[in-house]
Design a protein around this motif. Structure first.
Motif, PDB file in Angstrom:
ATOM      1  N   HIS A 218     -42.457 -21.459 -15.857  1.00 31.65           N
ATOM      2  CA  HIS A 218     -42.986 -22.538 -16.344  1.00 31.65           C
ATOM      3  C   HIS A 218     -41.558 -23.331 -16.427  1.00 31.65           C
ATOM      4  O   HIS A 218     -41.790 -24.680 -16.359  1.00 31.65           O
ATOM      5  N   ALA A 219     -40.957 -23.170 -17.565  1.00 33.72           N
ATOM      6  CA  ALA A 219     -39.858 -23.949 -18.197  1.00 33.72           C
ATOM      7  C   ALA A 219     -38.959 -24.524 -16.887  1.00 33.72           C
ATOM      8  O   ALA A 219     -38.693 -25.636 -16.993  1.00 33.72           O
ATOM      9  N   ARG A 220     -38.764 -23.536 -16.286  1.00 33.80           N
ATOM     10  CA  ARG A 220     -37.835 -23.694 -15.042  1.00 33.80           C
ATOM     11  C   ARG A 220     -38.433 -24.897 -14.312  1.00 33.80           C
ATOM     12  O   ARG A 220     -37.443 -25.606 -13.508  1.00 33.80           O
ATOM     13  N   LEU A 221     -39.517 -24.885 -14.002  1.00 30.24           N
ATOM     14  CA  LEU A 221     -40.108 -25.391 -12.899  1.00 30.24           C
ATOM     15  C   LEU A 221     -40.536 -26.826 -13.588  1.00 30.24           C
ATOM     16  O   LEU A 221     -40.595 -28.133 -12.953  1.00 30.24           O
ATOM     17  N   GLY A 222     -40.577 -26.893 -14.770  1.00 32.85           N
ATOM     18  CA  GLY A 222     -40.671 -28.161 -15.684  1.00 32.85           C
ATOM     19  C   GLY A 222     -42.082 -29.137 -15.359  1.00 32.85           C
ATOM     20  O   GLY A 222     -43.098 -28.533 -15.163  1.00 32.85           O
ATOM     21  N   PRO A 223     -41.881 -30.427 -15.166  1.00 33.63           N
ATOM     22  CA  PRO A 223     -43.219 -31.222 -14.884  1.00 33.63           C
ATOM     23  C   PRO A 223     -43.691 -30.915 -13.669  1.00 33.63           C
ATOM     24  O   PRO A 223     -44.972 -31.033 -13.507  1.00 33.63           O
TER      25      PRO A 223
ATOM     26  N   LEU B 299     -49.689 -10.638 -13.689  1.00 38.09           N
ATOM     27  CA  LEU B 299     -48.755 -11.522 -13.217  1.00 38.09           C
ATOM     28  C   LEU B 299     -49.281 -12.387 -12.039  1.00 38.09           C
ATOM     29  O   LEU B 299     -49.152 -13.666 -12.034  1.00 38.09           O
ATOM     30  N   ASP B 300     -50.076 -11.979 -11.242  1.00 39.93           N
ATOM     31  CA  ASP B 300     -50.666 -12.335 -10.124  1.00 39.93           C
ATOM     32  C   ASP B 300     -51.666 -13.554 -10.270  1.00 39.93           C
ATOM     33  O   ASP B 300     -51.945 -14.567  -9.660  1.00 39.93           O
ATOM     34  N   LEU B 301     -52.307 -13.439 -11.703  1.00 38.36           N
ATOM     35  CA  LEU B 301     -53.221 -14.411 -11.859  1.00 38.36           C
ATOM     36  C   LEU B 301     -52.442 -16.086 -12.440  1.00 38.36           C
ATOM     37  O   LEU B 301     -53.188 -16.844 -12.366  1.00 38.36           O
ATOM     38  N   HIS B 302     -51.445 -15.610 -12.848  1.00 30.78           N
ATOM     39  CA  HIS B 302     -50.360 -16.589 -13.372  1.00 30.78           C
ATOM     40  C   HIS B 302     -49.517 -17.494 -12.329  1.00 30.78           C
ATOM     41  O   HIS B 302     -49.790 -18.746 -12.123  1.00 30.78           O
ATOM     42  N   LEU B 303     -48.952 -16.777 -11.459  1.00 31.93           N
ATOM     43  CA  LEU B 303     -47.823 -17.348 -10.676  1.00 31.93           C
ATOM     44  C   LEU B 303     -48.565 -18.402  -9.812  1.00 31.93           C
ATOM     45  O   LEU B 303     -47.801 -19.185  -9.277  1.00 31.93           O
ATOM     46  N   PRO B 304     -49.714 -18.108  -8.942  1.00 31.54           N
ATOM     47  CA  PRO B 304     -49.953 -19.186  -7.937  1.00 31.54           C
ATOM     48  C   PRO B 304     -50.092 -20.561  -8.643  1.00 31.54           C
ATOM     49  O   PRO B 304     -50.279 -21.513  -7.757  1.00 31.54           O
ATOM     50  N   MET B 305     -50.398 -20.870  -9.919  1.00 33.25           N
ATOM     51  CA  MET B 305     -50.558 -21.923 -10.461  1.00 33.25           C
ATOM     52  C   MET B 305     -49.275 -22.600 -10.793  1.00 33.25           C
ATOM     53  O   MET B 305     -49.144 -23.712 -11.225  1.00 33.25           O
ATOM     54  N   LEU B 306     -48.134 -21.922 -10.822  1.00 34.68           N
ATOM     55  CA  LEU B 306     -46.762 -22.495 -10.985  1.00 34.68           C
ATOM     56  C   LEU B 306     -45.851 -22.969  -9.853  1.00 34.68           C
ATOM     57  O   LEU B 306     -45.903 -24.397  -9.566  1.00 34.68           O
TER      58      LEU B 306
END
Length: 170
Positions: A133-138, A26-33
């Motif tokens: 990702h979906a909630r943050l959108g563009p 999870l830590d690998l993904h979240l900083p990119m969002l």
């Protein structure tokens, strides 16, 4: 979900001996969002700074599956007592941390071996990432694109050559 997407919140991911792998995934993904989010993975027993700093601005995503680890539950309890929100990913039998978690996300772990499977928990992490990702959108798309461009630029020594890019040697 809203807590994980809030740029004013810090996200801390941690787990036990085996579930730490899920926290790191999870830590690998979240900083990119979400922009402005600090994701760190404290290891119980080596987390004095985390214990001092954790508070209301934090969301702790805790991974704890059967053969529950006392130090993981205790760290989650401490964070909760300091005002942090607790999101718990656990098995159907529920970690003791479920008692004080704000959100509990159980996943099946049964397997034909003596060890529990992490297949469903990995799918749960990926679903969580997709929901953020979906909630943050563009804004998430732009941040991911910028992060990927930065990583490719850095790893190529300032050059992003590849198939279909100028300067690619055949």
């Amino acid at each position: 979900m809203g807590q994980i997407c809030d740029p004013a919140k810090r996200i801390a991911c941690f787990g036990g001996r085996f579930s730490q792998l899920l926290a790191e995934y999870l830590d690998l993904h979240l900083p990119m969002l979400p922009p402005g989010t600090i994701v760190h993975t404290p290891t119980p027993g080596r987390d004095a700074g985390f214990r001092v700093d954790v508070g209301r601005r934090d969301v702790c995503v805790v991974f704890d599956f059967r053969r529950y680890q006392e130090d993981t539950v205790e760290l989650a309890r401490h964070a909760h007592e300091q005002g942090a929100k607790i999101v718990l990913l656990t098995d159907p039998w529920l970690s003791p941390a479920a008692e004080f978690a704000d959100v509990v996300l159980p996943a099946r772990v049964e397997a034909p071996s003596p060890f529990d499977s992490i297949v469903a928990p990995v799918a749960l992490v990926e679903t969580l990432v997709a929901a953020v990702h979906a909630r943050l959108g563009p804004a998430a798309e732009e941040r991911m694109r910028a992060a990927e461009d930065t990583l490719h630029h850095a790893s190529a020594g300032g050059s992003c050559k590849g198939p279909g890019r100028p300067g690619w040697a055949s």
